[in-house]
Every structure is written in C-alpha cells, then in structure tokens.
Design a protein around this motif. Sequence first.
Motif, PDB file in Angstrom:
ATOM      1  N   GLY A   1      16.965  -9.829   9.603  1.00 22.71           N
ATOM      2  CA  GLY A   1      15.529  -9.945   9.420  1.00 22.71           C
ATOM      3  C   GLY A   1      15.056 -11.354   9.680  1.00 22.71           C
ATOM      4  N   SER A   2      13.741 -11.523   9.703  1.00 18.02           N
ATOM      5  CA  SER A   2      13.180 -12.848   9.934  1.00 18.02           C
ATOM      6  C   SER A   2      11.861 -12.988   9.187  1.00 18.02           C
ATOM      7  CB  SER A   2      12.965 -13.089  11.432  1.00 18.02           C
ATOM      8  OG  SER A   2      12.003 -12.192  11.947  1.00 18.02           O
ATOM      9  N   VAL A   3      11.474 -14.232   8.946  1.00 16.38           N
ATOM     10  CA  VAL A   3      10.226 -14.552   8.264  1.00 16.38           C
ATOM     11  C   VAL A   3       9.516 -15.630   9.066  1.00 16.38           C
ATOM     12  CG1 VAL A   3       9.137 -15.350   6.139  1.00 16.38           C
ATOM     13  CG2 VAL A   3      11.277 -14.058   6.032  1.00 16.38           C
ATOM     14  N   GLU A   4       8.228 -15.390   9.345  1.00 19.61           N
ATOM     15  CA  GLU A   4       7.401 -16.403   9.997  1.00 19.61           C
ATOM     16  C   GLU A   4       6.098 -16.510   9.228  1.00 19.61           C
ATOM     17  OE1 GLU A   4       8.914 -15.738  14.619  1.00 19.61           O
ATOM     18  OE2 GLU A   4       6.788 -16.065  14.162  1.00 19.61           O
ATOM     19  N   GLY A   5       5.896 -17.618   8.568  1.00 22.46           N
ATOM     20  CA  GLY A   5       4.714 -17.759   7.726  1.00 22.46           C
ATOM     21  C   GLY A   5       4.767 -16.753   6.599  1.00 22.46           C
ATOM     22  N   ASN A   6       3.729 -15.924   6.470  1.00 18.43           N
ATOM     23  CA  ASN A   6       3.747 -14.900   5.427  1.00 18.43           C
ATOM     24  C   ASN A   6       3.971 -13.503   6.014  1.00 18.43           C
ATOM     25  OD1 ASN A   6       1.342 -14.452   6.685  1.00 18.43           O
ATOM     26  ND2 ASN A   6       0.118 -14.295   4.823  1.00 18.43           N
ATOM     27  N   GLN A   7       4.568 -13.467   7.220  1.00 16.79           N
ATOM     28  CA  GLN A   7       4.911 -12.188   7.834  1.00 16.79           C
ATOM     29  C   GLN A   7       6.426 -12.087   7.970  1.00 16.79           C
ATOM     30  OE1 GLN A   7       2.381  -9.859   8.635  1.00 16.79           O
ATOM     31  NE2 GLN A   7       1.219 -11.376   7.452  1.00 16.79           N
TER      32      GLN A   7
ATOM     33  N   ALA B   1      -5.402  -0.101   3.506  1.00 17.70           N
ATOM     34  CA  ALA B   1      -6.342   0.027   2.383  1.00 17.70           C
ATOM     35  C   ALA B   1      -5.643  -0.135   1.039  1.00 17.70           C
ATOM     36  CB  ALA B   1      -7.058   1.376   2.457  1.00 17.70           C
ATOM     37  N   MET B   2      -4.791  -1.153   0.942  1.00 16.15           N
ATOM     38  CA  MET B   2      -4.057  -1.393  -0.298  1.00 16.15           C
ATOM     39  C   MET B   2      -4.992  -1.824  -1.423  1.00 16.15           C
ATOM     40  SD  MET B   2      -0.881  -0.913   0.684  1.00 16.15           S
ATOM     41  CE  MET B   2       0.377  -1.269   1.924  1.00 16.15           C
ATOM     42  N   GLN B   3      -4.770  -1.285  -2.610  1.00 14.97           N
ATOM     43  CA  GLN B   3      -5.487  -1.691  -3.800  1.00 14.97           C
ATOM     44  C   GLN B   3      -4.491  -1.894  -4.929  1.00 14.97           C
ATOM     45  OE1 GLN B   3      -8.264   1.783  -3.824  1.00 14.97           O
ATOM     46  NE2 GLN B   3      -9.842   0.207  -4.031  1.00 14.97           N
TER      47      GLN B   3
ATOM     48  N   LEU C   1       8.961   1.135  -0.779  1.00 15.83           N
ATOM     49  CA  LEU C   1       7.532   1.057  -1.085  1.00 15.83           C
ATOM     50  C   LEU C   1       7.193  -0.156  -1.933  1.00 15.83           C
ATOM     51  CD1 LEU C   1       6.857   4.834  -1.734  1.00 15.83           C
ATOM     52  CD2 LEU C   1       6.166   3.488   0.237  1.00 15.83           C
ATOM     53  N   ALA C   2       8.137  -0.582  -2.748  1.00 10.39           N
ATOM     54  CA  ALA C   2       7.887  -1.755  -3.584  1.00 10.39           C
ATOM     55  C   ALA C   2       8.331  -3.043  -2.910  1.00 10.39           C
ATOM     56  CB  ALA C   2       8.605  -1.601  -4.930  1.00 10.39           C
ATOM     57  N   GLY C   3       8.939  -2.915  -1.727  1.00  7.32           N
ATOM     58  CA  GLY C   3       9.423  -4.102  -1.042  1.00  7.32           C
ATOM     59  C   GLY C   3      10.556  -4.788  -1.794  1.00  7.32           C
ATOM     60  N   ASP C   4      11.349  -4.000  -2.522  1.00  9.75           N
ATOM     61  CA  ASP C   4      12.461  -4.546  -3.297  1.00  9.75           C
ATOM     62  C   ASP C   4      13.666  -4.694  -2.382  1.00  9.75           C
ATOM     63  OD1 ASP C   4      14.456  -5.230  -5.008  1.00  9.75           O
ATOM     64  OD2 ASP C   4      14.114  -3.607  -6.434  1.00  9.75           O
TER      65      ASP C   4
ATOM     66  N   TYR D   1       2.393  -7.187   1.322  1.00  7.13           N
ATOM     67  CA  TYR D   1       2.758  -5.791   1.081  1.00  7.13           C
ATOM     68  C   TYR D   1       3.455  -5.252   2.319  1.00  7.13           C
ATOM     69  CZ  TYR D   1      -0.852  -6.493  -2.421  1.00  7.13           C
ATOM     70  OH  TYR D   1      -1.595  -7.007  -3.440  1.00  7.13           O
ATOM     71  N   VAL D   2       4.246  -4.194   2.125  1.00  4.58           N
ATOM     72  CA  VAL D   2       4.881  -3.534   3.261  1.00  4.58           C
ATOM     73  C   VAL D   2       3.800  -2.886   4.112  1.00  4.58           C
ATOM     74  CG1 VAL D   2       6.490  -1.731   3.962  1.00  4.58           C
ATOM     75  CG2 VAL D   2       6.977  -3.101   1.937  1.00  4.58           C
ATOM     76  N   LYS D   3       3.818  -3.130   5.421  1.00  3.20           N
ATOM     77  CA  LYS D   3       2.811  -2.564   6.319  1.00  3.20           C
ATOM     78  C   LYS D   3       3.323  -1.354   7.086  1.00  3.20           C
ATOM     79  CE  LYS D   3       0.313  -6.899   7.236  1.00  3.20           C
ATOM     80  NZ  LYS D   3      -0.035  -7.894   8.298  1.00  3.20           N
ATOM     81  N   ASN D   4       4.556  -1.426   7.513  1.00  7.40           N
ATOM     82  CA  ASN D   4       5.114  -0.351   8.349  1.00  7.40           C
ATOM     83  C   ASN D   4       6.567  -0.076   7.958  1.00  7.40           C
ATOM     84  OD1 ASN D   4       2.926  -0.042  10.558  1.00  7.40           O
ATOM     85  ND2 ASN D   4       3.326  -2.246  10.519  1.00  7.40           N
ATOM     86  N   ILE D   5       6.906   1.211   7.955  1.00  6.80           N
ATOM     87  CA  ILE D   5       8.290   1.633   7.738  1.00  6.80           C
ATOM     88  C   ILE D   5       8.643   2.627   8.825  1.00  6.80           C
ATOM     89  CG2 ILE D   5       9.896   2.864   6.219  1.00  6.80           C
ATOM     90  CD1 ILE D   5       8.202   2.008   3.847  1.00  6.80           C
ATOM     91  N   VAL D   6       9.817   2.472   9.406  1.00 10.96           N
ATOM     92  CA  VAL D   6      10.322   3.468  10.355  1.00 10.96           C
ATOM     93  C   VAL D   6      11.696   3.909   9.874  1.00 10.96           C
ATOM     94  CG1 VAL D   6      10.903   4.013  12.732  1.00 10.96           C
ATOM     95  CG2 VAL D   6       9.056   2.393  12.245  1.00 10.96           C
ATOM     96  N   LEU D   7      11.828   5.225   9.698  1.00  6.32           N
ATOM     97  CA  LEU D   7      13.087   5.799   9.230  1.00  6.32           C
ATOM     98  C   LEU D   7      13.728   6.579  10.366  1.00  6.32           C
ATOM     99  CD1 LEU D   7      11.917   7.273   5.801  1.00  6.32           C
ATOM    100  CD2 LEU D   7      13.280   5.218   6.151  1.00  6.32           C
ATOM    101  N   HIS D   8      14.974   6.249  10.668  1.00  9.18           N
ATOM    102  CA  HIS D   8      15.755   7.011  11.637  1.00  9.18           C
ATOM    103  C   HIS D   8      16.691   7.917  10.848  1.00  9.18           C
ATOM    104  CE1 HIS D   8      14.719   4.829  15.403  1.00  9.18           C
ATOM    105  NE2 HIS D   8      14.413   3.882  14.523  1.00  9.18           N
ATOM    106  N   GLU D   9      16.486   9.204  10.973  1.00  7.81           N
ATOM    107  CA  GLU D   9      17.337  10.137  10.257  1.00  7.81           C
ATOM    108  C   GLU D   9      18.580  10.445  11.076  1.00  7.81           C
ATOM    109  OE1 GLU D   9      14.961  13.481   8.981  1.00  7.81           O
ATOM    110  OE2 GLU D   9      13.241  12.169   8.662  1.00  7.81           O
ATOM    111  N   ALA D  10      19.623  10.810  10.389  1.00 10.10           N
ATOM    112  CA  ALA D  10      20.900  11.039  11.063  1.00 10.10           C
ATOM    113  C   ALA D  10      20.841  12.201  12.045  1.00 10.10           C
ATOM    114  CB  ALA D  10      21.990  11.292  10.023  1.00 10.10           C
ATOM    115  N   ASN D  11      19.900  13.104  11.849  1.00 10.21           N
ATOM    116  CA  ASN D  11      19.797  14.265  12.741  1.00 10.21           C
ATOM    117  C   ASN D  11      18.988  13.974  14.004  1.00 10.21           C
ATOM    118  OD1 ASN D  11      17.204  14.107  11.825  1.00 10.21           O
ATOM    119  ND2 ASN D  11      17.206  16.047  10.724  1.00 10.21           N
TER     120      ASN D  11
END
Length: 203
Positions: free
Chosen positions: A135-141, A187-189, A120-123, A167-177
């Motif tokens: 991973g990859s970076v293109e401009g500010n994405q 709507a980030m503030q 969530l903090a993008g750490d 800011y982080v826009k999308n997260i996808v978690l694959h669970e082991a199950n």
Amino acid sequence: MKHRLLACCIALAMMPLYSSHAAIPVAKIQAVLAKPKMLCGRFDQTKHLAGMKKPLLSNGRFCVAAGKGVLWRTLQPFPNTLRLTRDEIVHMQGDRVAMRLDAKQEPVVRMINNVLFSLLAGDLGQLETLFEGDGSVEGNQWNVALKARDPGLAKVISAVSLDGGPYVKNIVLHEANGDRTSIAFSAMQTGDAAMLPEEAAQF
C-alpha cells in the motif's frame, strides 16, 4: 454453498502487483483515518459475475456502529437488509429473517465478519492479520492491495483492494470463483443522527 452465500453477502462488496516482501503502511493510514463511533452513508455496488457480460448494479445505505455492528441496506433494485455482528450474519426481508448464520457453528462467518468490519471501519491492523499485501500513502489519501493469508479465507475472497482518505471510499473484492464486486461509498455522515430511526431499530 455457504461459502458462495457468504461471498454473495459480501457482495454486499485490482489488484496492483503483490510483493510478499512489501508491507502495508498501517500506522500511516491509521493516522489519516477518522474513527467515528457511528458512520452511515450511501453505497453503489457493481458486481461482475464470471461468464456474464452485464454487471449487476445495486445501491443503498450502510451504517457502522461501534460496539453494535454493521447494517447493510440494499434499496435498489430490491430492498433487503443484512445485519452483521461479531457473532452472526442476519439477512432480513422486511421484518422476516430470511437467513441467519451463526459464527459459533460456522467459523468462516466470524472470519468474514472480521473482514467486513475491518473493511468498513478501515481497521487495517485487523486486515493485516488476515491479508498480506502492499500500500501507499500520499497526503491524506491512501490505497492498499491485499491477498488472503488464510487458506480458508482464500477460498472465499482471493484478493481485496481499497482506497480512501479519512474514510474508505472504494472497495473491490475478488472472489475465488472469479466474481468481482466494486463498492463506492459516498455521502458519509457521522454522529448518532446519521443513523435513521428504522435503522437503529434493527440493532
């Protein structure tokens, strides 16, 4: 069971191809990311359960407060709140504590908390200690695809992908199950005013 429960908590949260020789461009991504002391916004979550055709949809608000923790408030379909600190995960239903997991007694709680804070903090520096990937970076994405290094963590979360800009826009978690959770943020503030009074009272 607790691992399953923790995974569900994360569901409060793609894998392109992995390469053990690839590296996450942490420095480049960190240069793009904003680092506010307070970040709040909306989340829309889609959880695909293994063996079920229809996904489970939910939405709500989240806040990441530096030095305090993460507040994850599901508003629909049913209101409930998760409060995460470095030491515990607390599940609240109204004013009642429905569940409390202590990191001192459950080491996996600390690990999961570290993952959630980092996501969530993008750490990405912290994430890199727990995951390997590319991973990859293109401009500010940017985007990254991660696979758990630690066998204990891999029993809960097998893989993660995330993308964003400042800011982080999308997260996808694959669970082991076999379950998969997609979370989209909007709507980030930032700033102290981003957190509602009832949310501040939870810390």
